[in-house]
Design a protein around this motif. Structure first.
Motif, PDB file in Angstrom:
ATOM      1  N   TRP A  70     -31.846   0.858  -7.269  1.00 17.68           N
ATOM      2  CA  TRP A  70     -30.648   0.315  -7.926  1.00 17.68           C
ATOM      3  C   TRP A  70     -29.799   1.439  -8.514  1.00 17.68           C
ATOM      4  N   MET A  71     -30.217   2.698  -8.264  1.00 19.37           N
ATOM      5  CA  MET A  71     -29.492   3.846  -8.764  1.00 19.37           C
ATOM      6  C   MET A  71     -29.190   4.815  -7.633  1.00 19.37           C
ATOM      7  N   LEU A  72     -28.101   5.541  -7.772  1.00 20.65           N
ATOM      8  CA  LEU A  72     -27.817   6.692  -6.937  1.00 20.65           C
ATOM      9  C   LEU A  72     -28.168   7.917  -7.759  1.00 20.65           C
ATOM     10  N   GLY A  73     -28.234   9.088  -7.133  1.00 17.77           N
ATOM     11  CA  GLY A  73     -28.460  10.273  -7.955  1.00 17.77           C
ATOM     12  C   GLY A  73     -29.143  11.412  -7.247  1.00 17.77           C
ATOM     13  N   GLY A  74     -29.383  12.473  -8.018  1.00 14.77           N
ATOM     14  CA  GLY A  74     -30.026  13.661  -7.494  1.00 14.77           C
ATOM     15  C   GLY A  74     -30.268  14.665  -8.595  1.00 14.77           C
ATOM     16  N   ALA A  75     -30.826  15.803  -8.223  1.00 14.16           N
ATOM     17  CA  ALA A  75     -31.152  16.838  -9.199  1.00 14.16           C
ATOM     18  C   ALA A  75     -29.895  17.445  -9.811  1.00 14.16           C
ATOM     19  N   VAL A  76     -29.982  17.809 -11.076  1.00 12.98           N
ATOM     20  CA  VAL A  76     -28.887  18.478 -11.781  1.00 12.98           C
ATOM     21  C   VAL A  76     -28.904  19.955 -11.405  1.00 12.98           C
ATOM     22  N   GLU A  77     -27.758  20.487 -11.033  1.00 13.87           N
ATOM     23  CA  GLU A  77     -27.676  21.884 -10.639  1.00 13.87           C
ATOM     24  C   GLU A  77     -27.776  22.819 -11.840  1.00 13.87           C
ATOM     25  N   VAL A  78     -27.979  24.090 -11.568  1.00 15.63           N
ATOM     26  CA  VAL A  78     -28.015  25.114 -12.595  1.00 15.63           C
ATOM     27  C   VAL A  78     -26.659  25.161 -13.311  1.00 15.63           C
TER      28      VAL A  78
END
Length: 207
Positions: A70-78
């Motif tokens: 139910w979410m989109l997303g990914g890792a936070v960049e430096v």
């Protein structure tokens, strides 16, 4: 799938501590292998009628293939804030350019490895263009339909935990945010982890 694995090996993230403060920069593959905390930004999309965007991951994704989320997303960049990462992921995954609203964050145990999960919300009132390499199916579900789907065996476990946490605070956040106030249970953040403007970043591995 091989390209996902190769990109994951080269992807850099900030390793953080139990207070979500930056320790050093590491590869995401090392963070996952060693169980080091890092940051992930997620977005809950709703349409003007209040329905929630739900999608099923493609079978070729490296993590949770064929599972619902139910979410989109990914890792936070430096050097990226949660909001910046959320805005970037939103554009990459469904082609929508806007600034999602930060709601809360929590330390997620994680099925694969632990991390800090920052959850955002946004109302989408324009046509979306799902990335076919990441999203095999999508639909806008009512609250009842979403509650039923969350119980499905093929629902991403980490997303289920986020859903349960969000459901627990939703009445409070809705009433306060609607009146222009900040939810009392929202954690205070530093400028690096939260509170930055949207924008910036580049293509990278999805959550």
């Amino acid at each position: 799938m091989l390209s996902d694995i190769l990109w994951l090996m080269s992807e850099l993230v900030e390793r953080v501590d139990d207070r979500d403060e930056v320790l050093t920069v590491v590869s995401r593959s090392d963070a996952i292998r060693e169980g080091w905390l890092h940051r992930v930004a997620t977005i809950v999309c709703r349409d003007p009628e209040g329905r929630t965007l739900v999608h099923r991951r493609t079978e070729g994704t490296s993590r949770f293939p064929g599972h619902f989320n139910w979410m989109l997303g990914g890792a936070v960049e430096v050097a990226e804030t949660y909001e910046q990462a959320a805005a970037r992921e939103l554009e990459e995954e469904i082609g929508v350019r806007t600034c999602p609203r930060f709601v809360f964050k929590f330390r997620c145990t994680g099925t694969i490895s632990p991390y800090w999960l920052g959850l955002h919300e946004v109302v989408v009132d324009e046509p979306i263009k799902p990335d076919p390499e990441e999203i095999a199916w999508h639909d806008w579900l009512t609250e009842h339909e979403l509650n039923e789907l969350v119980r499905h065996d093929a629902f991403v476990p980490d997303a289920r935990e986020a859903f349960e946490r969000h459901s627990a605070i939703r009445p409070r956040t809705q009433s306060r945010v609607g009146s222009g106030q900040t939810p009392t249970d929202r954690p205070r953040e530093d400028a690096r982890g939260h509170g930055g403007q949207c924008g910036g970043g580049h293509d990278r591995e999805r959550w």
